[in-house]
Design an enzyme around this catalytic site. Structure first.
Site, PDB file in Angstrom:
ATOM      1  N   ASN A 173       0.832  -1.216   0.000  1.00 31.38           N
ATOM      2  CA  ASN A 173       0.000   0.000   0.000  1.00 31.38           C
ATOM      3  C   ASN A 173       0.860   1.257   0.000  1.00 31.38           C
ATOM      4  OD1 ASN A 173      -2.532  -1.044  -0.074  1.00 31.38           O
ATOM      5  ND2 ASN A 173      -2.942  -0.843   2.117  1.00 31.38           N
ATOM      6  N   HIS A 373     -12.434   5.844   1.872  1.00 27.27           N
ATOM      7  CA  HIS A 373     -12.103   6.980   1.013  1.00 27.27           C
ATOM      8  C   HIS A 373     -13.352   7.295   0.211  1.00 27.27           C
ATOM      9  CE1 HIS A 373     -10.327   9.567  -1.938  1.00 27.27           C
ATOM     10  NE2 HIS A 373      -9.182   9.561  -1.269  1.00 27.27           N
ATOM     11  N   GLU A 386      -8.005  13.174  -4.222  1.00 31.13           N
ATOM     12  CA  GLU A 386      -8.619  14.330  -3.563  1.00 31.13           C
ATOM     13  C   GLU A 386      -8.295  15.625  -4.296  1.00 31.13           C
ATOM     14  OE1 GLU A 386      -7.360  13.030   0.179  1.00 31.13           O
ATOM     15  OE2 GLU A 386      -9.398  12.436   0.696  1.00 31.13           O
ATOM     16  N   ARG A 389     -11.217  17.279  -6.245  1.00 28.14           N
ATOM     17  CA  ARG A 389     -12.079  18.195  -5.481  1.00 28.14           C
ATOM     18  C   ARG A 389     -11.301  19.442  -5.066  1.00 28.14           C
ATOM     19  NH1 ARG A 389     -13.563  14.614  -0.913  1.00 28.14           N
ATOM     20  NH2 ARG A 389     -12.079  13.198  -1.871  1.00 28.14           N
ATOM     21  N   ARG A 410     -12.508  12.730   5.066  1.00 26.96           N
ATOM     22  CA  ARG A 410     -12.918  11.513   4.350  1.00 26.96           C
ATOM     23  C   ARG A 410     -14.098  10.813   5.009  1.00 26.96           C
ATOM     24  NH1 ARG A 410      -6.802   9.142   3.392  1.00 26.96           N
ATOM     25  NH2 ARG A 410      -6.325  10.516   1.663  1.00 26.96           N
ATOM     26  N   HIS A 513      -9.981   2.088   2.606  1.00 24.70           N
ATOM     27  CA  HIS A 513      -8.715   2.749   2.308  1.00 24.70           C
ATOM     28  C   HIS A 513      -7.605   2.384   3.287  1.00 24.70           C
ATOM     29  CE1 HIS A 513      -6.280   5.543   0.212  1.00 24.70           C
ATOM     30  NE2 HIS A 513      -6.181   6.386   1.207  1.00 24.70           N
ATOM     31  N   HIS A 514      -7.896   2.403   4.571  1.00 25.31           N
ATOM     32  CA  HIS A 514      -6.830   2.166   5.563  1.00 25.31           C
ATOM     33  C   HIS A 514      -7.436   1.450   6.765  1.00 25.31           C
ATOM     34  CE1 HIS A 514      -2.852   3.319   7.303  1.00 25.31           C
ATOM     35  NE2 HIS A 514      -3.508   3.142   8.432  1.00 25.31           N
ATOM     36  N   ARG A 553      -7.278   8.253  10.476  1.00 26.05           N
ATOM     37  CA  ARG A 553      -5.878   8.610  10.175  1.00 26.05           C
ATOM     38  C   ARG A 553      -5.850   9.902   9.390  1.00 26.05           C
ATOM     39  NH1 ARG A 553      -2.909   8.334   5.843  1.00 26.05           N
ATOM     40  NH2 ARG A 553      -4.347   7.004   4.669  1.00 26.05           N
ATOM     41  N   GLY A 556      -0.773  12.088   5.694  1.00 26.96           N
ATOM     42  CA  GLY A 556       0.642  12.308   6.017  1.00 26.96           C
ATOM     43  C   GLY A 556       1.119  11.469   7.188  1.00 26.96           C
ATOM     44  N   ALA A 558       0.372   8.129   7.658  1.00 24.96           N
ATOM     45  CA  ALA A 558       0.694   6.729   7.329  1.00 24.96           C
ATOM     46  C   ALA A 558       2.190   6.621   7.057  1.00 24.96           C
ATOM     47  CB  ALA A 558      -0.099   6.268   6.114  1.00 24.96           C
ATOM     48  N   VAL A 559       2.724   7.600   6.329  1.00 29.81           N
ATOM     49  CA  VAL A 559       4.152   7.540   5.984  1.00 29.81           C
ATOM     50  C   VAL A 559       5.009   7.808   7.231  1.00 29.81           C
ATOM     51  CG1 VAL A 559       5.965   8.431   4.476  1.00 29.81           C
ATOM     52  CG2 VAL A 559       3.658   8.167   3.586  1.00 29.81           C
TER      53      VAL A 559
HETATM   54  P1  ADP Z   1       3.204  -0.726   5.410  1.00 33.02           P
HETATM   55  O1  ADP Z   1       2.633   0.585   4.932  1.00 33.02           O
HETATM   56  O2  ADP Z   1       2.873  -1.024   6.815  1.00 33.02           O
HETATM   57  O3  ADP Z   1       4.639  -0.887   5.056  1.00 33.02           O
HETATM   58  P2  ADP Z   1       2.393  -2.052   2.999  1.00 33.02           P
HETATM   59  O4  ADP Z   1       1.027  -2.453   2.588  1.00 33.02           O
HETATM   60  O5  ADP Z   1       3.017  -0.912   2.277  1.00 33.02           O
HETATM   61  O6  ADP Z   1       2.375  -1.816   4.567  1.00 33.02           O
HETATM   62  O7  ADP Z   1       3.395  -3.277   2.849  1.00 33.02           O
HETATM   63  C1  ADP Z   1       3.125  -4.540   3.385  1.00 33.02           C
HETATM   64  C2  ADP Z   1       3.749  -5.580   2.466  1.00 33.02           C
HETATM   65  O8  ADP Z   1       3.674  -6.867   3.093  1.00 33.02           O
HETATM   66  C3  ADP Z   1       3.020  -5.723   1.140  1.00 33.02           C
HETATM   67  O9  ADP Z   1       3.949  -5.587   0.082  1.00 33.02           O
HETATM   68  C4  ADP Z   1       2.410  -7.118   1.198  1.00 33.02           C
HETATM   69  O10 ADP Z   1       2.312  -7.738  -0.073  1.00 33.02           O
HETATM   70  C5  ADP Z   1       3.383  -7.843   2.104  1.00 33.02           C
HETATM   71  N1  ADP Z   1       2.821  -9.034   2.769  1.00 33.02           N
HETATM   72  C6  ADP Z   1       1.592  -9.168   3.310  1.00 33.02           C
HETATM   73  N2  ADP Z   1       1.435 -10.386   3.838  1.00 33.02           N
HETATM   74  C7  ADP Z   1       2.604 -11.062   3.631  1.00 33.02           C
HETATM   75  C8  ADP Z   1       3.060 -12.381   3.924  1.00 33.02           C
HETATM   76  N3  ADP Z   1       2.278 -13.277   4.523  1.00 33.02           N
HETATM   77  N4  ADP Z   1       4.317 -12.724   3.556  1.00 33.02           N
HETATM   78  C9  ADP Z   1       5.122 -11.830   2.913  1.00 33.02           C
HETATM   79  N5  ADP Z   1       4.728 -10.583   2.581  1.00 33.02           N
HETATM   80  C10 ADP Z   1       3.496 -10.189   2.950  1.00 33.02           C
END
Ligand code: ADP
Length: 578
Positions: A173, A373, A386, A389, A410, A513-514, A553, A556, A558-559
């Protein structure tokens, strides 16, 4: 490995002279189809009854998503010896374009695709999966922003690290984050004369989260945010552009200098850094279970790849597997009211880390807190930014009337949409707005927009009463001129009216979304069990965790969450290695 299997398949076919049924005569055939960002073209060479070369071009596809399909689907087609292949999960539009173009090219040359499908050779499926054992100091589940920040930090602390990613590409994500990273008391703010404080950051985040957040986690995020910005400078990912964003009292959101989306930018920078350090994420490798020693302590993970099953023994395990916004069964377990809601999430966001953590006794917090969202196109799950809008678009319901201040948060806009007939609305804008916002080309190219030269004609196309719709638009243009919205009190995103034909509408509704809830952690990212105790050797960071964002949330954060807690998890997991 896959490439070798694909070549092996082709060589075998050529050596045994097997003229596969349905193949066209020898030659090179080419066709084009519409991808996500532009045209995707596929060229296939057939020799002696086998597809011997595939070349895919699609420069406008999104790096890390559709771009992966462009880079990797040649191997799938070579292995399967048919254009009908699965493609890359999460890159559906590009994958479909590749299959379509390849099918069209071969069909035009006289191929019988059904016969080719019947002959399908899937070399990988034939391969026996090997059992392998690996040893490392720290193993990380998930190569999104949190996992990659943690991996770099573990390496900086001098410990060995393995990072697993179940998808064919990294980023999760995180890749989709567009805005920036909130941070307070940074050198970039100081250089621009912006006054801000950690206390104010904490206060804004608590308020945005409806005070449901864990204040200790919020303070840890805010207090470590400036140092995280400094760290990003050192690894080649500076975020120097500071501006205001929703829910923040001061200019606090930090973005890349060139205006590119923060998520794609960070994922590219983290990937480059990991390569430089010699750490290659193990792709297509899904963690399935936490390993426990005889005394019950966590000591690694079990994982599955197409060609092997792994036991990875480690002193510390970091869960960085993201949220569960792409797992309908799971979010309905906690929020049955969301059944049928589409998601904007990457396909890997299926909550695996939450389930694995619970299996070793972890507690969960705020698990039912899920952010919607408000502007998601429902047939493609594509998020309408967004910015549309913000640049002046309005929302109208099926009656052709506005129903909310479009610039509300949101959760408020989403709730208002769900009150409308059919639980959906239309984002309406004009040619001037399209010309000023690059993102809109993607929506037009993907057929999400309807357009007409007059408001009345547009109304007919979307089934609204033309008079009502035209009055809504002319009233709105009057409010813009007067800088006053007497209906809903909108005060921003109304610099320009909507008066330059053609007019456009996109049908939208809320999408998941989150997921704000997740695994319970303390400020050092230790995972906490249902009795309130630390689970030794187990850490978690990013969207897999709960407590940082509370009930909502803010943009800004999440990052900020993934970089700050990714680094803390990396440091703690490394220190835990005796
Ligand atoms: P964060 O924002 O917390 O870093 P993300 O969604 O960006 O979360 O990244 C989480 C990653 O973990 C994704 O790329 C997802 O595909 C990966 N993932 C989820 N479950 C597993 C799993 N069981 N084994 C390996 N990777 C996984």
């Amino acid at each position: 490995m896959k490439k070798i299997l694909a070549l092996f398949t082709v060589l075998c076919l050529l050596c045994c002279g097997a003229m596969a049924e349905g193949m066209p005569a020898d030659g090179t055939y080419e066709a084009e189809a519409q991808g996500f960002g532009g045209p995707v073209s596929v060229s296939l060479t057939v020799e002696g009854g086998a597809i011997t070369a595939v070349s895919i071009k699609g420069d406008a596809e999104t790096p890390g998503l559709g771009g992966v399909a462009v880079e990797q689907m040649d191997e799938q087609i070579l292995s399967a010896q048919t254009p009908n292949v699965d493609g890359i999960a999460g890159a559906t539009v590009t994958s479909t374009a590749v299959v379509k173009a390849a099918t069209e090219a071969l069909t035009a040359a006289g191929a019988d695709i059904a016969a080719m499908d019947a002959n399908r050779k899937d070399a990988a499926a034939d391969a026996e999966r090997e059992q392998k054992t690996l040893e490392t100091d720290v193993v990380i589940v998930g190569a999104g922003g949190a996992g990659m920040s943690a991996a770099i930090t573990v390496h900086e602390a001098g410990k060995s690290v393995i990072i697993l990613e179940k998808m064919a590409y990294v980023g999760g994500n995180t890749t989709k984050a567009t805005g920036g990273m909130n941070a307070a008391e940074t050198h970039y703010q100081a250089e621009s004369g912006i006054e801000d404080s950690v206390d104010q950051f904490v206060e804004d985040t608590m308020k945005g989260g409806k005070n449901l957040n864990n204040p200790d986690l919020v303070r840890a995020m805010a207090a470590n945010s400036a140092a995280a910005i400094d760290w990003l400078d050192t690894i080649g990912a500076p975020l120097p552009k500071v501006s205001f964003s929703g829910g923040a009292t001061n200019a606090r959101i930090h973005a890349p200098a060139d205006g590119s989306g923060v998520g794609g930018y960070l994922v590219a920078a983290f990937s480059a850094k990991l390569s430089e350090l010699g750490i290659e994420p193990m792709l297509n490798t899904k963690a399935t279970e936490l390993l426990r020693a005889e005394d019950g302590t966590v000591c690694g993970v079990r994982a599955e790849a197409p060609d092997a099953v792994y036991e990875i023994h480690a002193k510390s395990v970091i869960l960085a597997s993201g949220g569960f916004g792409a797992n309908e069964e799971m979010y309905c377990q906690y929020r049955p009211d969301l059944r049928g809601t589409v998601t904007t999430n990457a396909p890997g966001a299926t909550g695996d880390g939450i389930v694995m953590a619970q299996a070793v006794g972890a507690d969960l917090v705020d698990i039912e807190q899920i952010q919607l969202h408000p502007t998601v196109e429902q047939t493609t799950s594509m998020l309408i930014t967004e910015g549309v809008r913000g640049d002046g678009a309005i929302l109208v319901n099926q009656e052709g009337k506005r129903f909310i201040n479009e610039m509300e948060t949101r959760d408020v806009v989403s709730a208002a949409e769900l009150q409308q007939e059919g639980c959906y609305a239309y984002v309406v804008f004009d040619q001037r707005l399209r010309d000023g916002l690059k993102a809109i080309e993607k929506y037009v190219n993907n057929g999400l927009t309807v357009q007409a030269d007059t408001p009345e004609e547009l109304a007919k196309l979307i089934g609204c009463d033309p008079e009502t719709f035209a009055k809504t638009l002319s009233d709105w243009n009057g409010y813009v001129a007067a800088k006053n919205d007497p209906d809903f009190g909108r005060a921003t995103g109304m610099e320009e009216d909507l008066s330059v034909p053609p007019y456009y509408a996109i049908k939208i509704a809320p999408g998941i979304h989150h997921t704000m809830g997740g695994v319970k952690i303390d400020t050092l990212t230790h995972v906490i069990d249902t009795d309130g105790n630390v689970i030794p050797n187990l850490y978690a960071c990013g969207e897999v965790t709960g407590g940082v964002h509370g009930g909502n949330r803010i943009g800004g954060n999440a990052v900020a969450d993934i970089v700050v807690f990714g680094r803390i998890a990396g440091q703690q997991a490394a220190e835990n290695v005796k």
